[in-house]
Design an enzyme around this catalytic site. Sequence first.
Site, mmCIF file in Angstrom:
data_model
loop_
_atom_site.group_PDB
_atom_site.id
_atom_site.type_symbol
_atom_site.label_atom_id
_atom_site.label_comp_id
_atom_site.label_asym_id
_atom_site.label_seq_id
_atom_site.Cartn_x
_atom_site.Cartn_y
_atom_site.Cartn_z
ATOM 1 N NE ARG A 172 10.391 4.032 16.528
ATOM 2 C CZ ARG A 172 10.909 5.038 16.429
ATOM 3 N NH1 ARG A 172 12.211 5.638 17.143
ATOM 4 N NH2 ARG A 172 10.638 6.040 15.386
ATOM 5 N NE ARG A 176 5.956 -10.231 14.735
ATOM 6 C CZ ARG A 176 5.289 -9.196 14.748
ATOM 7 N NH1 ARG A 176 4.212 -9.420 13.597
ATOM 8 N NH2 ARG A 176 4.825 -8.523 15.677
ATOM 9 N NE ARG A 249 10.555 15.798 9.551
ATOM 10 C CZ ARG A 249 10.482 16.581 8.461
ATOM 11 N NH1 ARG A 249 10.875 17.811 8.315
ATOM 12 N NH2 ARG A 249 9.710 16.088 7.314
ATOM 13 N NE ARG A 280 1.129 7.802 10.599
ATOM 14 C CZ ARG A 280 1.783 7.261 11.805
ATOM 15 N NH1 ARG A 280 2.224 6.163 11.797
ATOM 16 N NH2 ARG A 280 2.316 8.226 12.863
ATOM 17 C CD GLU A 304 0.635 11.219 10.874
ATOM 18 O OE1 GLU A 304 -0.322 10.416 11.447
ATOM 19 O OE2 GLU A 304 1.706 10.775 11.315
ATOM 20 C CE1 TYR A 352 8.998 8.092 17.416
ATOM 21 C CE2 TYR A 352 8.457 6.549 18.973
ATOM 22 C CZ TYR A 352 8.379 7.009 17.926
ATOM 23 O OH TYR A 352 7.307 6.614 17.120
ATOM 24 C CG ASP A 354 5.835 4.254 21.770
ATOM 25 O OD1 ASP A 354 5.341 5.306 20.820
ATOM 26 O OD2 ASP A 354 6.329 3.334 21.395
HETATM 27 P P1 FAD Z 1 2.440 16.322 24.826
HETATM 28 O O1 FAD Z 1 1.188 15.210 24.695
HETATM 29 O O2 FAD Z 1 3.037 16.957 23.835
HETATM 30 O O3 FAD Z 1 1.641 17.129 26.147
HETATM 31 C C1 FAD Z 1 2.503 18.430 26.363
HETATM 32 C C2 FAD Z 1 1.172 19.328 26.763
HETATM 33 O O4 FAD Z 1 2.048 20.698 27.026
HETATM 34 C C3 FAD Z 1 0.635 19.914 25.282
HETATM 35 O O5 FAD Z 1 -0.590 19.576 25.514
HETATM 36 C C4 FAD Z 1 1.123 21.318 25.001
HETATM 37 O O6 FAD Z 1 0.127 22.329 24.613
HETATM 38 C C5 FAD Z 1 1.396 21.916 26.447
HETATM 39 N N1 FAD Z 1 2.280 22.981 26.354
HETATM 40 C C6 FAD Z 1 3.513 23.004 25.707
HETATM 41 N N2 FAD Z 1 4.175 24.163 25.958
HETATM 42 C C7 FAD Z 1 3.438 24.814 26.746
HETATM 43 C C8 FAD Z 1 3.205 26.162 27.396
HETATM 44 N N3 FAD Z 1 4.200 27.072 27.096
HETATM 45 N N4 FAD Z 1 2.345 26.472 28.316
HETATM 46 C C9 FAD Z 1 1.359 25.862 28.315
HETATM 47 N N5 FAD Z 1 0.986 24.453 27.976
HETATM 48 C C10 FAD Z 1 2.122 24.126 27.120
HETATM 49 N N6 FAD Z 1 2.485 6.704 21.667
HETATM 50 C C11 FAD Z 1 1.955 5.521 21.671
HETATM 51 O O7 FAD Z 1 2.213 4.893 22.699
HETATM 52 N N7 FAD Z 1 1.510 4.788 20.619
HETATM 53 C C12 FAD Z 1 0.961 5.613 19.331
HETATM 54 O O8 FAD Z 1 0.398 5.015 18.660
HETATM 55 C C13 FAD Z 1 1.600 6.746 19.238
HETATM 56 N N8 FAD Z 1 1.728 7.424 18.181
HETATM 57 C C14 FAD Z 1 1.975 8.867 18.123
HETATM 58 C C15 FAD Z 1 1.865 9.525 16.851
HETATM 59 C C16 FAD Z 1 2.023 10.921 16.817
HETATM 60 C C17 FAD Z 1 1.680 11.525 15.317
HETATM 61 C C18 FAD Z 1 2.554 11.506 17.736
HETATM 62 C C19 FAD Z 1 3.043 12.950 17.809
HETATM 63 C C20 FAD Z 1 3.017 10.660 18.969
HETATM 64 C C21 FAD Z 1 2.459 9.613 19.075
HETATM 65 N N9 FAD Z 1 2.469 8.672 20.323
HETATM 66 C C22 FAD Z 1 2.337 7.215 20.542
HETATM 67 C C23 FAD Z 1 3.489 9.409 21.475
HETATM 68 C C24 FAD Z 1 2.405 10.080 22.443
HETATM 69 O O9 FAD Z 1 1.764 10.932 21.984
HETATM 70 C C25 FAD Z 1 3.277 10.431 23.726
HETATM 71 O O10 FAD Z 1 3.885 9.582 24.440
HETATM 72 C C26 FAD Z 1 2.522 11.359 24.895
HETATM 73 O O11 FAD Z 1 1.667 12.178 24.143
HETATM 74 C C27 FAD Z 1 3.380 12.212 25.667
HETATM 75 O O12 FAD Z 1 2.831 13.133 26.698
HETATM 76 P P2 FAD Z 1 3.364 14.346 26.943
HETATM 77 O O13 FAD Z 1 2.450 14.655 28.254
HETATM 78 O O14 FAD Z 1 4.863 14.046 27.176
HETATM 79 O O15 FAD Z 1 3.398 15.248 25.853
HETATM 80 N N1 UDP Z 2 8.844 2.839 8.441
HETATM 81 C C1 UDP Z 2 8.912 2.646 7.203
HETATM 82 N N2 UDP Z 2 7.868 2.355 6.319
HETATM 83 C C2 UDP Z 2 6.704 2.220 6.984
HETATM 84 C C3 UDP Z 2 6.493 2.350 8.295
HETATM 85 C C4 UDP Z 2 7.419 2.941 9.078
HETATM 86 O O1 UDP Z 2 10.085 2.908 6.635
HETATM 87 O O2 UDP Z 2 5.646 1.968 6.284
HETATM 88 C C5 UDP Z 2 10.078 3.267 9.222
HETATM 89 C C6 UDP Z 2 9.995 4.968 9.310
HETATM 90 O O3 UDP Z 2 11.560 5.254 9.232
HETATM 91 C C7 UDP Z 2 9.423 5.273 10.598
HETATM 92 C C8 UDP Z 2 9.885 4.042 11.410
HETATM 93 O O4 UDP Z 2 9.969 2.879 10.601
HETATM 94 O O5 UDP Z 2 10.098 6.695 11.169
HETATM 95 C C9 UDP Z 2 9.239 4.095 12.672
HETATM 96 O O6 UDP Z 2 8.037 3.614 12.412
HETATM 97 P P1 UDP Z 2 6.792 3.657 13.267
HETATM 98 O O7 UDP Z 2 5.633 3.387 12.570
HETATM 99 O O8 UDP Z 2 7.160 3.310 14.650
HETATM 100 O O9 UDP Z 2 6.801 5.278 13.512
HETATM 101 P P2 UDP Z 2 5.803 6.493 14.401
HETATM 102 O O10 UDP Z 2 4.884 5.568 14.790
HETATM 103 O O11 UDP Z 2 6.639 7.046 15.078
HETATM 104 O O12 UDP Z 2 5.357 7.352 13.369
#
Ligand code: FAD
Ligand code: UDP
Length: 370
Positions: A172, A176, A249, A280, A304, A352, A354
């Site tokens: 991912r 560059r 996780r 981070r 985090e 996974y 986004d």
């Molecule tokens: P969720 O946002 O998980 O929504 C599911 C909802 O269902 C939750 O509110 C939960 O409480 C609810 N729920 C679950 N079980 C029940 C139940 N039994 N009854 C009622 N409600 C329930 N994407 C990006 O594009 N850019 C980023 O930089 C990025 N960073 C991220 C960083 C982190 C730490 C994480 C975890 C994800 C990141 N993502 C990012 C991904 C992004 O969060 C997801 O694409 C998006 O939130 C998915 O939406 P969803 O509706 O599938 O899930």
């Molecule tokens: N990663 C790494 N070093 C960094 C940042 C990312 O080795 O400083 C690796 C790590 O395995 C991570 C993966 O690259 O799970 C993808 O990173 P990304 O930032 O896309 O992860 P996310 O946004 O899902 O936390």
Amino acid sequence: MNYDLLLVGAGLFSATIAHEAVKKGKKVLVIEKRDHIAGNIYTENVKGINFHKYGAHIFHTDNKEVWDYVNSFAEFNRYTNCPVANFKGILYNLPFNMNTFTKIWDDVITPQDAKKRISEQASEMAGITPKNLEEQAISLVGRDIYERLIKGYTEKQWGRSCTELPASIIKRLPVRLTFDNNYFNDRYQGIPIGGYTQIIEKMFEGCDVQLNTDFFDDKEKWLNMADKVVYTGTIDKFFDYSEGELEYRSLRFETENLDVENFQGNAVINYTEREIPYTRIIEHKHFEPESSAISKPFTIITKEYPATWKQGDEPYYAVNDEKNSALYAKYKALADKQDKVIFGGRLGMYKYFDMDDTIIAAWDLAKSII
Ligand code: FAD
Ligand code: UDP
């Protein structure tokens, strides 16, 4: 039967389905177990700073239709994610680019030098098709970078050795031979000015939304509330873990309010050594550099910490290794036999995703069910 559609979970996946369904005149009910909408993209305004409660969320996509869609709900700024890695007190630019290479190797000045050094280092993998993340990383950038910027971070993040992780995780990240610190290759990128929650609020307009409501507290009642149900919680829980538990996780977020104007000079700093327990530190005000919050004499930071998931914890990431993918296939087969309930989103589809992938997957589903 009161509703055409029940959406379990009020995240981005449900919100996209809801918006499409209401446009077509459907009656939609949303239930959410948390006390707020927006799932993991929830942001809240704390003293003028938009706080990303469940970790940094940067919108990036190559899909113009998705970009226009999200921009129809909020104005986006021109934020470009340029995280910095801290390894034993030395700072390196990410993703792996000429700024990183010239800092790691004193005698590397030009792209040709960098290319030569990487291929020398990657030669230890000559003739090997990378079978795991370690082999993939060394063949991409060599051992020096692997050991300083990848190994510790990845092992903390996923709670297992890089030799037990799929190569796909590291693919991912861009590599560059230019001085470009933009973490993403996508054409469109930004943060909604004022945060993400307003977008989800607008997407749920016209629906009934009930917070603090867990589907499992009265599964039968909720299943009888609508003609169709889209469930965005964990798929194994829906089936009472009948095939066994999927692995996730989890994360623990530790937030501090500090009386300093600028704590780290960047929104995201990764800590790549194994010995530091967090992966981070996010400094939220830097996601909106155009906001007046930037010059306020205080800031909010979040550390985090990756964590092993157990029942009751928040499941943030699916673990898409072979064992879990095989188990998910069993649940998918059970899901396909349900005619009323459809499984969606990151947890329902065990993927996974986004944010842009989430919207695209929800559009696909909306087309087939609405
Ligand atoms: P969720 O946002 O998980 O929504 C599911 C909802 O269902 C939750 O509110 C939960 O409480 C609810 N729920 C679950 N079980 C029940 C139940 N039994 N009854 C009622 N409600 C329930 N994407 C990006 O594009 N850019 C980023 O930089 C990025 N960073 C991220 C960083 C982190 C730490 C994480 C975890 C994800 C990141 N993502 C990012 C991904 C992004 O969060 C997801 O694409 C998006 O939130 C998915 O939406 P969803 O509706 O599938 O899930
Ligand atoms: N990663 C790494 N070093 C960094 C940042 C990312 O080795 O400083 C690796 C790590 O395995 C991570 C993966 O690259 O799970 C993808 O990173 P990304 O930032 O896309 O992860 P996310 O946004 O899902 O936390």
